[in-house]
Write an enzyme that holds these catalytic residues in place. Structure first.
Site, mmCIF file in Angstrom:
data_model
loop_
_atom_site.group_PDB
_atom_site.id
_atom_site.type_symbol
_atom_site.label_atom_id
_atom_site.label_comp_id
_atom_site.label_asym_id
_atom_site.label_seq_id
_atom_site.Cartn_x
_atom_site.Cartn_y
_atom_site.Cartn_z
ATOM 1 N N TYR A 1 8.014 -15.169 7.397
ATOM 2 C CA TYR A 1 8.911 -14.198 6.770
ATOM 3 C C TYR A 1 10.235 -14.206 7.528
ATOM 4 O O TYR A 1 11.228 -14.761 7.068
ATOM 5 C CB TYR A 1 8.272 -12.814 6.727
ATOM 6 C CG TYR A 1 9.114 -11.721 6.090
ATOM 7 C CD1 TYR A 1 10.445 -11.919 5.724
ATOM 8 C CD2 TYR A 1 8.578 -10.466 5.848
ATOM 9 C CE1 TYR A 1 11.205 -10.913 5.142
ATOM 10 C CE2 TYR A 1 9.328 -9.454 5.262
ATOM 11 C CZ TYR A 1 10.645 -9.683 4.921
ATOM 12 O OH TYR A 1 11.400 -8.684 4.354
ATOM 13 N N SER B 1 0.687 -1.295 10.491
ATOM 14 C CA SER B 1 2.131 -1.050 10.458
ATOM 15 C C SER B 1 2.467 0.136 11.351
ATOM 16 O O SER B 1 1.779 1.159 11.313
ATOM 17 C CB SER B 1 2.592 -0.762 9.030
ATOM 18 O OG SER B 1 3.923 -0.280 9.031
ATOM 19 N N ASN C 1 -1.586 -6.948 -0.232
ATOM 20 C CA ASN C 1 -1.684 -6.178 1.004
ATOM 21 C C ASN C 1 -1.691 -4.692 0.668
ATOM 22 O O ASN C 1 -0.779 -4.189 0.014
ATOM 23 C CB ASN C 1 -0.493 -6.540 1.898
ATOM 24 C CG ASN C 1 -0.594 -5.973 3.290
ATOM 25 O OD1 ASN C 1 -0.592 -4.767 3.472
ATOM 26 N ND2 ASN C 1 -0.648 -6.847 4.282
#
Length: 378
Positions: free
Chosen positions: A337, A194, A158
């Protein structure tokens, strides 16, 4: 006996002032030590992990981008940012693992505290800020672990933008990271979603995103699968526009979704150990509150692309049913996650066993037949 749920999970969910980042760092450090060790004890421990957490059935295997995913459940980016435990993820039952986010420049991330667990909502709140040792450092780590390039499971990488790089330099920043790593990953992810790097999400606008994707594809001489990770907070029209852009740029797929900044999804007014109102806190929410919207985005992407663009679904997966809902909405693979942290390492195996039960109930021969099966009618 599930030692995680008996011993570690109570600590995670307790009201003790234990920094979640400290717990994560130490758990990852243990796994990294195990990955590096060549001792008989380490070999025995890894064998135990494989026997305890491993589970495979040919009906769950997926083939995408010339890669074979023996199981459809992967580790999402964010846990092993620098790849220090890369060889261990297959031992824990994962079908693939996504490392990072890494950036061209090494960076410490945002000030602490920057990771919070919110047990009453089965959620996490983070503002990590892409703390990592750099793309070059990850490249060195992967060369050390896999000198012949042989990996037991597909490894994704990533890529994010360095905080010190201005938005005007984003193209060269992403390209720099990709050049360092392009021969060392099985697929690559462009992370422009993000909320913890100033201005990063503005790069999701088609006019900003297209030059980045075009430049990366121009560098992609080895034709590695290139995916895009998007935010759940995009409106539907923006999701559709990005889907069309992804097809135009011949991306391999989309990861849906990253964390959300919608704080109304949480039941608390303050983060643990903080006095500031939640509304003033910067960061992104993962876990159960994200579940519904991420699945909606997956369904929209599948419909928009008529199932022609593979999707990796992530967000709020705590059970086989959660994973199944994302798969029938259109996800070919899923990642965990936050749910994995809450439920423990047996979650991966539990999900796979539950997926087989659902295939049997639906009368489907394999998981590929389930992908998108509810996207049109629902």
């Amino acid at each position: 006996m599930d030692f995680y749920r008996l011993l570690l999970r109570p600590l995670l969910l307790s009201q003790l002032n234990v920094d979640p980042e400290w717990l994560t760092r130490n758990a990852l450090g243990f796994l990294a030590t195990l990955a590096r060790s060549r001792s008989p004890l380490a070999a025995n421990l890894r064998s135990y992990l494989r026997q305890t957490y491993g589970f495979q059935d040919p009906r769950l295997a997926m083939s995408l981008w010339g890669l074979t995913f023996a199981t459809p459940v992967g580790l999402a980016a964010g846990f092993d940012k620098d790849g220090i435990a890369a060889p261990l993820w297959s031992d824990l039952g994962f079908g693939f693992a996504e490392l990072g986010t890494v950036t061209a420049l090494a960076q410490p991330g945002n000030p602490r505290p920057r990771l919070f667990r919110i047990p009453q909502d089965l959620a996490a709140f983070n503002r990590m800020g892409f703390n990592n040792a750099s793309a070059e450092a990850l490249a060195d780590t992967l060369r050390g672990y896999f000198p012949e390039g042989q990996r037991s499971i597909p490894i994704g990488i990533n890529l994010g933008k360095s905080k010190l790089t201005p938005l005007s330099g984003a193209v060269s920043d992403y390209v720099s990271s990709f050049r360092s790593l392009r021969s060392l990953g099985d697929y690559f992810v462009v992370n422009v979603s993000s909320p913890n790097t100033p201005g990063l999400r503005s790069l999701q606008a088609v006019t900003e995103l297209e030059p980045i994707l075009a430049a990366l594809q121009a560098e992609n001489t080895e034709q590695r699968p290139l995916l895009l990770k998007i935010a759940p907070d995009l409106v539907d029209e923006e999701v559709v526009a990005i889907a069309h852009l992804a097809q135009r740029q011949q991306l391999a797929g989309i990861i849906a979704t990253n964390t959300t900044i919608d704080k109304s999804l949480l039941s608390v007014e303050h983060l643990p150990g903080r006095r500031e109102p939640l509304a003033t806190e910067a960061g992104g929410i993962s876990g159960a509150p994200l579940r519904s919207r991420s699945t909606e985005v997956i369904r929209l992407l599948h419909r928009t692309t008529q199932g022609q663009l593979p999707i990796i679904g992530v967000g709020g997966i705590f059970s086989a049913e959660d994973a199944w809902q994302k798969i029938v909405a259109g996800a070919s693979l899923v990642q965990v996650y936050t749910g994995w942290v809450y439920e423990g390492p047996l979650l991966v195996k539990t999900i796979q066993q539950g997926l087989l039960e659902r295939l049997d109930s639906a009368g489907l021969p394999n998981l590929a037949a389930a992908v998108g099966s509810a996207a049109i009618d629902s």
